[in-house]
Design a protein around this motif. Structure first.
Motif, PDB file in Angstrom:
ATOM      1  N   GLY A 179      -5.042  11.833  17.482  1.00 59.39           N
ATOM      2  CA  GLY A 179      -5.892  12.908  17.003  1.00 59.39           C
ATOM      3  C   GLY A 179      -7.025  12.464  16.106  1.00 59.39           C
ATOM      4  O   GLY A 179      -7.806  13.289  15.628  1.00 59.39           O
ATOM      5  N   SER A 180      -7.144  11.161  15.893  1.00 56.43           N
ATOM      6  CA  SER A 180      -8.216  10.657  15.023  1.00 56.43           C
ATOM      7  C   SER A 180      -9.544  10.506  15.758  1.00 56.43           C
ATOM      8  O   SER A 180     -10.578  10.253  15.141  1.00 56.43           O
TER       9      SER A 180
ATOM     10  N   ILE B 180      -8.485   3.377  13.118  1.00 49.38           N
ATOM     11  CA  ILE B 180      -9.109   4.678  12.856  1.00 49.38           C
ATOM     12  C   ILE B 180      -8.038   5.709  12.516  1.00 49.38           C
ATOM     13  O   ILE B 180      -7.092   5.924  13.282  1.00 49.38           O
ATOM     14  N   SER B 181      -8.195   6.331  11.357  1.00 52.87           N
ATOM     15  CA  SER B 181      -7.333   7.438  10.952  1.00 52.87           C
ATOM     16  C   SER B 181      -8.216   8.679  10.779  1.00 52.87           C
ATOM     17  O   SER B 181      -9.425   8.636  10.993  1.00 52.87           O
ATOM     18  N   ALA B 182      -7.610   9.788  10.399  1.00 48.38           N
ATOM     19  CA  ALA B 182      -8.370  11.015  10.133  1.00 48.38           C
ATOM     20  C   ALA B 182      -7.517  11.933   9.275  1.00 48.38           C
ATOM     21  O   ALA B 182      -6.281  11.784   9.199  1.00 48.38           O
TER      22      ALA B 182
ATOM     23  N   ASP C 293      -7.989  17.762  10.586  1.00 48.61           N
ATOM     24  CA  ASP C 293      -8.922  17.418  11.661  1.00 48.61           C
ATOM     25  C   ASP C 293      -8.180  16.923  12.893  1.00 48.61           C
ATOM     26  O   ASP C 293      -8.567  17.219  14.030  1.00 48.61           O
ATOM     27  N   ARG C 294      -7.121  16.179  12.679  1.00 47.69           N
ATOM     28  CA  ARG C 294      -6.320  15.703  13.806  1.00 47.69           C
ATOM     29  C   ARG C 294      -5.672  16.874  14.547  1.00 47.69           C
ATOM     30  O   ARG C 294      -5.678  16.924  15.783  1.00 47.69           O
ATOM     31  N   ILE C 295      -5.135  17.802  13.786  1.00 47.98           N
ATOM     32  CA  ILE C 295      -4.504  18.979  14.387  1.00 47.98           C
ATOM     33  C   ILE C 295      -5.530  19.793  15.166  1.00 47.98           C
ATOM     34  O   ILE C 295      -5.284  20.213  16.305  1.00 47.98           O
ATOM     35  N   GLU C 296      -6.688  20.025  14.562  1.00 52.66           N
ATOM     36  CA  GLU C 296      -7.736  20.800  15.240  1.00 52.66           C
ATOM     37  C   GLU C 296      -8.161  20.148  16.542  1.00 52.66           C
ATOM     38  O   GLU C 296      -8.333  20.825  17.559  1.00 52.66           O
TER      39      GLU C 296
ATOM     40  N   SER D  15     -12.182   8.819  10.209  1.00 51.49           N
ATOM     41  CA  SER D  15     -13.241   9.465  10.986  1.00 51.49           C
ATOM     42  C   SER D  15     -13.656  10.805  10.385  1.00 51.49           C
ATOM     43  O   SER D  15     -14.791  11.249  10.602  1.00 51.49           O
ATOM     44  N   SER D  16     -12.778  11.443   9.616  1.00 51.67           N
ATOM     45  CA  SER D  16     -13.147  12.690   8.939  1.00 51.67           C
ATOM     46  C   SER D  16     -14.213  12.427   7.884  1.00 51.67           C
ATOM     47  O   SER D  16     -15.200  13.162   7.772  1.00 51.67           O
TER      48      SER D  16
END
Length: 211
Positions: A13-14, A129-131, A135-138, A186-187
């Motif tokens: 999700g990232s 890459i994380s987030a 944001d990952r859920i969305e 990434s967020s």
């Protein structure tokens, strides 16, 4: 220009795959993700579904492999040599494919422990890459049409599986900053486009190459 590789590890999700695709497009090179399964199957003669079952999963161990071996004579039409191959053997085949591709062309690899497999590559850039969780859920809800709770469950299970796979084969720690050349959120960077921009700038500096 000397060949180079960019290896991307990522939380589910990232946007890691999308970032890889953007980088590949901007650099005019190929990105390999699930395509590695087809390539490994083609090179080995083993059916793709066996690689899919083992994809980014740690070895099932000697005991389980022995059970598969003992059951194989009774499995009817499905009793192929691949039934008794451990995940370790499948990992070795896929590793050979990754090394062969990296020797022939500049490219991007997403997951599959590529940064460890190519640890001796002189021109590799290893990124994680994380987030932010929201944001990952969305992103997962939007891409897969699932509920936030389903997204959380999928994130937890997939990240745990990826961590187990990576830690098992590399003896390193998945997602830990010291494991990579660059870790990004990434967020914080404004999503996939901003993350691709940042990684491209970093890669240019590390490889001493103007892209």
């Amino acid at each position: 220009m000397d060949k180079f590789v960019i290896n991307i590890g990522r939380q589910l999700g990232s946007g890691g795959k999308a970032v890889g695709e953007l980088l590949a497009c901007r650099l005019g090179i190929r990105m390999y993700d699930k395509q590695l399964i087809a390539l490994a199957a083609d090179q080995s003669g083993i059916r793709p579904e066996h690689f899919e079952k083992a994809d980014e999963k740690e070895s099932r161990g000697m005991l389980s492999s022995l059970v598969y071996y003992l059951r194989a004579p009774f499995c009817g039409d499905n009793a192929t040599v691949a039934n008794v191959l451990s995940n370790d053997a499948l990992f070795k085949i896929q590793s050979d494919v990754i090394r062969d591709l990296a020797a022939r062309e500049s490219c991007i690899f997403v997951g599959r422990c590529a940064d460890y497999i190519l640890r001796d590559h002189p021109r590799a850039v290893n990124v994680f890459i994380s987030a932010d969780e929201e944001d990952r859920i969305e992103r997962l809800c939007r891409l897969h049409g699932i509920t936030p709770e389903e997204a959380r469950t999928r994130m937890r299970r997939t990240d745990a599986s990826r961590a187990d796979y990576y830690n098992y084969y590399s003896s390193r720690t998945w997602g830990e900053a010291a494991t990579y050349h660059l870790c990004v959120n990434s967020s914080t960077l404004g999503g996939e486009e901003g993350t691709a921009d940042f990684i491209l700038e970093f890669a240019s500096r590390k490889l001493k190459t103007r892209f």
